[in-house]
Write an enzyme that holds these catalytic residues in place. Sequence first.
Site, PDB file in Angstrom:
ATOM      1  N   ARG A  51       0.677  -1.396  -0.045  1.00 56.40           N
ATOM      2  CA  ARG A  51       0.249  -0.173   0.292  1.00 56.40           C
ATOM      3  C   ARG A  51       0.470   1.501   0.146  1.00 56.40           C
ATOM      4  O   ARG A  51       0.460   1.845  -0.506  1.00 56.40           O
ATOM      5  CB  ARG A  51      -1.108   0.175   1.408  1.00 56.40           C
ATOM      6  CG  ARG A  51      -2.002  -0.957   0.862  1.00 56.40           C
ATOM      7  CD  ARG A  51      -3.121  -1.200   2.359  1.00 56.40           C
ATOM      8  NE  ARG A  51      -1.634  -2.224   2.901  1.00 56.40           N
ATOM      9  CZ  ARG A  51      -2.242  -3.254   1.677  1.00 56.40           C
ATOM     10  NH1 ARG A  51      -2.982  -3.459   1.484  1.00 56.40           N
ATOM     11  NH2 ARG A  51      -0.601  -4.441   2.540  1.00 56.40           N
ATOM     12  N   THR A  52       1.711   1.487   1.641  1.00 57.53           N
ATOM     13  CA  THR A  52       2.580   2.997   1.294  1.00 57.53           C
ATOM     14  C   THR A  52       3.374   3.105  -0.064  1.00 57.53           C
ATOM     15  O   THR A  52       3.404   4.043  -0.670  1.00 57.53           O
ATOM     16  CB  THR A  52       3.133   2.168   2.621  1.00 57.53           C
ATOM     17  OG1 THR A  52       2.220   2.007   2.856  1.00 57.53           O
ATOM     18  CG2 THR A  52       3.564   4.001   2.558  1.00 57.53           C
ATOM     19  N   LYS A  80      25.631  -3.196  -0.244  1.00 55.61           N
ATOM     20  CA  LYS A  80      26.649  -2.936  -0.078  1.00 55.61           C
ATOM     21  C   LYS A  80      27.397  -2.109   1.237  1.00 55.61           C
ATOM     22  O   LYS A  80      28.419  -1.680   0.907  1.00 55.61           O
ATOM     23  CB  LYS A  80      27.721  -2.449  -1.411  1.00 55.61           C
ATOM     24  CG  LYS A  80      26.898  -2.814  -2.538  1.00 55.61           C
ATOM     25  CD  LYS A  80      27.608  -2.362  -3.980  1.00 55.61           C
ATOM     26  CE  LYS A  80      26.834  -2.640  -5.296  1.00 55.61           C
ATOM     27  NZ  LYS A  80      26.311  -1.766  -5.775  1.00 55.61           N
ATOM     28  N   ARG A 101      10.880   4.257   3.839  1.00 61.64           N
ATOM     29  CA  ARG A 101      10.507   2.668   4.830  1.00 61.64           C
ATOM     30  C   ARG A 101      12.288   2.260   4.809  1.00 61.64           C
ATOM     31  O   ARG A 101      12.850   1.616   3.987  1.00 61.64           O
ATOM     32  CB  ARG A 101       9.570   2.123   4.445  1.00 61.64           C
ATOM     33  CG  ARG A 101       9.611   0.916   5.199  1.00 61.64           C
ATOM     34  CD  ARG A 101       8.070  -0.489   4.741  1.00 61.64           C
ATOM     35  NE  ARG A 101       7.321   1.365   4.968  1.00 61.64           N
ATOM     36  CZ  ARG A 101       6.185   0.308   4.777  1.00 61.64           C
ATOM     37  NH1 ARG A 101       5.382  -1.161   4.230  1.00 61.64           N
ATOM     38  NH2 ARG A 101       4.336   0.934   5.299  1.00 61.64           N
ATOM     39  N   HIS A 129       4.421   5.973  12.040  1.00 65.33           N
ATOM     40  CA  HIS A 129       3.869   5.643  10.023  1.00 65.33           C
ATOM     41  C   HIS A 129       2.904   6.995  10.252  1.00 65.33           C
ATOM     42  O   HIS A 129       1.782   6.652  10.158  1.00 65.33           O
ATOM     43  CB  HIS A 129       3.108   4.453  10.247  1.00 65.33           C
ATOM     44  CG  HIS A 129       2.660   3.870   8.824  1.00 65.33           C
ATOM     45  ND1 HIS A 129       2.909   4.892   7.497  1.00 65.33           N
ATOM     46  CD2 HIS A 129       2.471   2.044   8.780  1.00 65.33           C
ATOM     47  CE1 HIS A 129       2.475   3.386   6.436  1.00 65.33           C
ATOM     48  NE2 HIS A 129       2.883   2.839   7.115  1.00 65.33           N
TER      49      HIS A 129
HETATM   50  N1   CP Z   1      -0.810  -0.133   5.491  1.00 59.17           N
HETATM   51  C1   CP Z   1       0.468  -0.131   5.596  1.00 59.17           C
HETATM   52  O1   CP Z   1       1.768   0.202   5.516  1.00 59.17           O
HETATM   53  O2   CP Z   1       1.402  -1.410   4.469  1.00 59.17           O
HETATM   54  P1   CP Z   1       2.116  -2.026   3.379  1.00 59.17           P
HETATM   55  O3   CP Z   1       3.252  -2.527   4.653  1.00 59.17           O
HETATM   56  O4   CP Z   1       1.667  -2.715   2.411  1.00 59.17           O
HETATM   57  O5   CP Z   1       2.470  -0.573   3.306  1.00 59.17           O
END
Ligand code: CP
Length: 306
Positions: A51-52, A80, A101, A129
Site C-alpha cells: 500500500r504505502t 553493499k 521506509r 507511520h
Molecule cells: N498499511 C501499510 O503500511 O501497508 P504496507 O505495509 O503494504 O505499505
Amino acid sequence: MQHLMSPLDLSVEELDKLLTLANDIENNPQKYSHACDGKKLATCFYEPSTRTRLSFEAAMLNLGGSVLGFSSADSSSAAKGESVSDTIRVISCYADICAMRHPKEGAPLVASEKSGIPVINAGDGGHQHPTQTLTDLLTIRSLKGRLDNLTIGLCGDLKFGRTVHSLIHALIRYPHIRFTLISPEELRVPSYIREDVLRKNNVPFQEVERLEDAMKELDILYMTRVQKERFFNEDEYVRMKDFYILDKKKMRLAREDMIVMHPLPRVNEISVDVDDDPRAAYFKQAQYGVYVRMALILTLLEVEVC
Ligand code: CP
C-alpha cells in the site's frame, strides 16, 4: 524545506488544511492531474510494502509526475553497506521528494538531516507511520464527519504496531477522544505511550483483553495485524497471531454506525465474511491513502493549484 517524520510535525491547523485538500483532490481529480508535471518522487523502501509504496507512486502519477526507486534493501547499494545518509545525498540529485521506509527506528530522520529534498517517513521499525495516520484521519473525518468526540478501540498488536502509536499521538490533540486498548498482556501498548502520552495528557482510556467486552461502546474499531517481523521468538508469534478474529458474530455486538478500520495487510484478524458489512471501511481507507499522499506531496513541494 519541510520533511514529515511524525504526524506531530503538522499542527492541527496544517493537518486540517491537508485533509481539506485531500477531499478536494477526491472530488476534483482532473484539477490536479498536471500539478507535478516534471517532478519526480523517489520511493526508497528497505522493507516490504504494498500500500504505502504503490499509493505514493499512484499519488505522484495522478499529479502528472514520475517515480523511481527501489523496493528492498537487497536491490539497492545498502546491500553493499551504503549508509542512508549517503543514499539520500545521491537520491537528492535524482528526485524532488523521497518517501523512505526502513526497519530501523529513526533512519528516515537521519536521512532528512543530510537530504537536499523533502523526506517522508513511510514507516520506521515499530516507531511511527505518519502517512498511515494521515490516511486514518482522512478516513475518520470523511466517514464519521469529525475528529473529536470519538471512542476508538485499538485492537491487536499494540506493542509493535507503529500505525497505532502514530494514531494515538495524532488523535489526542482533538477534544473528547477516548481509547479502549484491546490486547493480550504480552502485546499491550508500550509504557511510554501509556504514561507519557495518554496519562500525561489526561486522555481517558481503558485496557481490556476481550474484544467482545469493548464492542458496543465503540465509534471506531481499529484492528491490527500481529507484527510477525518484530518478534524475536517464532513460538511467541504463533501463540499470539490468532488471538483476535473479528467475524460476523462479533460484529452483531457493535453499533450500526461503528466503522471497522485496518491499516492492512490483514492476516486472520478480520474474517473475510466481514468485508461485505457496510461498516467495513478498510478498503476505502486504502483509497483515501492515495488522496492524502497526493495532498502531502503538493504541500511538501509547495505546489499551489488554483
Ligand atoms: N498499511 C501499510 O503500511 O501497508 P504496507 O505495509 O503494504 O505499505
